[in-house]
Scaffold this active site. Structure first.
Site, PDB file in Angstrom:
ATOM      1  N   GLU A   1       0.554  -1.283   0.168  1.00 14.76           N
ATOM      2  CA  GLU A   1      -0.095  -0.207   0.043  1.00 14.76           C
ATOM      3  C   GLU A   1       0.811   1.075  -0.017  1.00 14.76           C
ATOM      4  O   GLU A   1       0.508   1.839   1.043  1.00 14.76           O
ATOM      5  CB  GLU A   1      -0.677   0.044   1.288  1.00 14.76           C
TER       6      GLU A   1
ATOM      7  N   HIS B   1      -1.988  -1.723  10.907  1.00 17.39           N
ATOM      8  CA  HIS B   1      -1.637  -3.013  10.287  1.00 17.39           C
ATOM      9  C   HIS B   1      -0.594  -3.298  11.788  1.00 17.39           C
ATOM     10  O   HIS B   1       0.362  -1.963  11.414  1.00 17.39           O
ATOM     11  CB  HIS B   1      -0.919  -3.297   9.130  1.00 17.39           C
TER      12      HIS B   1
END
Length: 660
Positions: free
Chosen positions: A367, A644
């Site tokens: 990402e 995360h």
């Protein structure tokens, strides 16, 4: 294979691409700011709750018409730019390979000689993280913001964590076999002018030279001076310090030892860093964020001045030499870290760590979609990693079935030279995922050579699968394609034969955000995929069951800025308790539980959704070598910067007493 160092084959196309993007960018930036102003994060909501004059609401009322007017005015230019930009993507290369240009700071060639020095083998450390570097308006839907600043801070934290000394503290006790997570106050030595020795209960078993913020980018003259002295680690030795604490039968230090240690810690004082022999204690309380603290989102730097450079040895420390050098802090495992040595059910160490592993060799990120953020991140990572592959993917309709607005978001960084690289795009993306060129990046790196000049290589793959819940079939198809591409890449880049091996394969690692966990009832098909028969997951007990020490890697976005978890140390402490995990991790889905996680105390399966994986295989490696996991970490150093948890794995490649 030629590695692509620029996105286009010639300068004319590069200039034309820059011109077209220059026409598009104002419209893109204005749209991003306009949407972002209406999607506040919980951090911003709390700040605005204390604003009695509603200043922010007034700003939105004033700026929205301005943004709209400028956006409309920029649309014609953006359209012209898009008509130029889109066809150019057919000539664009699938990635950009960046190598550190400053040869004085380069270290990759030196690392290749370490294999010969290691003799019986060598360990390699791999890290993986989803950093959520989307355009700011989209990142806000994950409750993170300020993408450009986050990219810079993420890069700082990673390289500061990876460049610290590797320190292991063991407690010698008949009943306690854990690695002590004691604060480094237990290793404090005397102040300048104080010739007292370190507590006799602490035994140094090796010497260590901390090479600073970047083992490859430190001061060249310092390096030459350090290497010239006797008693320093030989070339090829890891930057490791092992400290043994002789305790009582219950595994604790005696009262006398504790008093001595605490007295030395207090003597260091809060005003200036301690330069005493082993390390410096962080003076910032875990529950507070201060300017310059590595755990602070508002910090403009995880400054090198906040760290102290130290040398650990059996002799006394030359304070005049130390004081003339740049100060660094040796990052320390805290008292509450959950790290076990030779656990009864495991053959390797595992922990929840507030830092990225020391001597991190390879890093795979997902990402990294925003191109400006990718550049900022690359600049920071180049302080530690010499080789970086970024801007991976395709745009427009080139190479995939649907139109791609952003790249794959994959980024790879390495301390070792990259020999080959390849990228493949998943053609079956659905929904919002179809707008990104999600795929897989495959790399071949050289990690050493044998005395017979045979190259020693390793394979690393990084991927990001379909994210939308319920798209089980799509993810399974992508796993099938991933296996085929892996096999194809190995065959196309191999220059060896069984009879005459020119290359010896040391490891084959696969990592990334797979967007399914091993405990959810909705992910049964992925859990039973054939990929897990070829690759081993250190956290996995079997399909549908994780090992007891494994925790989830997906954080509840709503709690990212809570005081309890907004710093690396605080998040580490919370995740070490079952109640803390229930409050701040997203848990596996089932038919009996809803999606709300915040504050739930009911019995839940597993320890959270673990969707970020580190896998390895023993297939296709040199037959006489053995690969085993040495340690596995869940990392909290990016607290407040992403939703995360990064993961890391250290593999030991054992070759026996003699090289083949």
């Amino acid at each position: 294979m030629v590695l692509y160092t620029s996105p286009f084959p010639n300068s004319f196309l590069s200039v034309l691409h820059s011109f077209s993007w220059g026409l598009i960018f104002p419209c893109y930036w204005l749209a991003d700011r306009l949407v972002g102003s209406f999607v506040p994060t919980t951090y911003e909501k709390r700040q605005r709750a204390d604003d009695p004059c509603y200043f922010h609401a007034l700003c939105i009322i004033i700026t929205t018409p301005i943004y709209l007017a400028l956006l409309v005015a920029s649309l014609p230019f953006a359209l012209i730019g898009f008509l130029l930009w889109s066809p150019l993507q057919s000539a664009r290369r699938p990635y950009i390979y960046s190598r550190l240009k400053d040869k004085n700071h380069a270290n990759g060639a030196t690392l290749l000689t370490e294999w010969k020095a290691a003799g019986s083998g060598k360990s390699f450390c791999f890290g993986s993280a989803n950093v959520c570097l989307l355009p700011d308006s989209l990142a806000r839907f994950n409750n993170v913001f300020n993408t450009q600043a986050r990219a810079k801070e993420i890069g700082r934290r990673i390289r500061n964590g990876a460049s610290r000394p590797q320190i292991k503290i063991y407690i010698d006790s008949p009943t306690n076999t854990s690695i002590s997570a004691a604060s480094f106050s237990s290793l404090v030595s005397p102040q300048a002018g104080d010739n007292r020795t370190v507590n006799a209960g602490i035994k140094r078993t090796t010497s260590m030279e901390y090479k600073g913020d970047n083992c490859g980018s430190n001061n060249g003259e310092e390096n030459r001076e350090d290497k010239g002295g006797s008693g320093e680690p030989h070339e090829g030795e890891e930057n490791t310090c092992i400290v043994r604490i002789n305790g009582e039968e219950n595994g604790h230090m005696s009262d006398t030892e504790t008093d001595t240690v605490n007295g030395q810690a207090r003597a260091s004082g809060p005003a200036e860093p301690s330069l005493e022999g082993d390390a410096e204690i962080s003076k910032t309380p875990n529950h507070k964020q201060k300017e310059g603290d590595s755990g602070s989102l508002d910090s403009c730097s995880a400054s090198q001045e906040s760290l102290v450079k130290v040398r650990v040895g059996d002799g006394t420390v030359d304070q005049s030499t130390v004081n003339n050098k740049l100060l660094y802090k040796a990052s320390i495992m805290k008292k509450t870290s959950v790290r076990k040595k030779k656990h009864t059910d495991e053959t390797f160490d595992h922990e929840i760590s507030a830092f990225f592993p020391a001597n991190l060799d390879f890093l795979c990120l997902q990402e990294v979609f925003d191109k400006r953020a990718a550049e900022k991140l690359k600049e920071q990572l180049h302080h530690y990693f010499e080789y970086i592959v970024y801007d991976v993917g395709v745009y427009s309709c080139h190479g995939c079935c649907s139109f791609k607005f952003v790249n794959s978001g994959l980024l790879f960084a390495s301390r070792y030279p990259v020999m080959d690289a390849a990228y493949h795009c998943y053609p079956n993306g659905r929904g919002m995922d179809s707008l990104a060129s999600k795929g897989a990046l495959f790399l071949k790196v050289q990690v050493g050579s044998t005395p017979q000049d045979q190259r020693i290589v390793g394979y690393i793959s990084c991927t990001h699968l379909q994210a939308i819940a319920g798209d089980t079939t799509v993810r399974c198809e992508q796993l099938d394609m991933l296996q085929d591409w892996l096999s194809e890449f190995r065959k196309s880049t191999s220059s060896s034969s069984t009879a005459n091996p020119e290359e010896l394969v040391a490891f084959d690692v696969l990592c990334g955000d797979l967007n399914f966990d091993n405990c959810s009832s909705d992910d049964k098909l992925e859990q039973q995929h054939s990929l897990f028969t070829h690759y081993k997951d250190p956290c996995r007990a079997g399909p549908g069951e994780d090992k007891p020490w494994a925790i989830g890697t997906l954080l509840d976005p709503e709690g990212l800025y809570d005081e309890e978890v907004c710093t690396p140390d605080n998040l580490q402490k919370v995740l070490e308790s079952e109640e803390g995990r229930k409050g701040y991790l997203v848990y596996p889905t089932s038919k009996n539980h809803g999606s709300s996680q915040k504050g739930r105390k009911a019995s839940l399966k597993g320890n959270g959704r673990r969707i970020d994986y580190m896998l390895y295989t023993e297939e296709g490696l040199y037959l006489e070598w053995k690969v085993e996991v040495e340690e596995y970490s869940f990392i909290t150093q990016l607290a407040g910067l992403t939703d995360h948890l990064p993961v890391a794995m250290r593999l030991m490649v054992s070759t026996g007493e003699d090289d083949p």
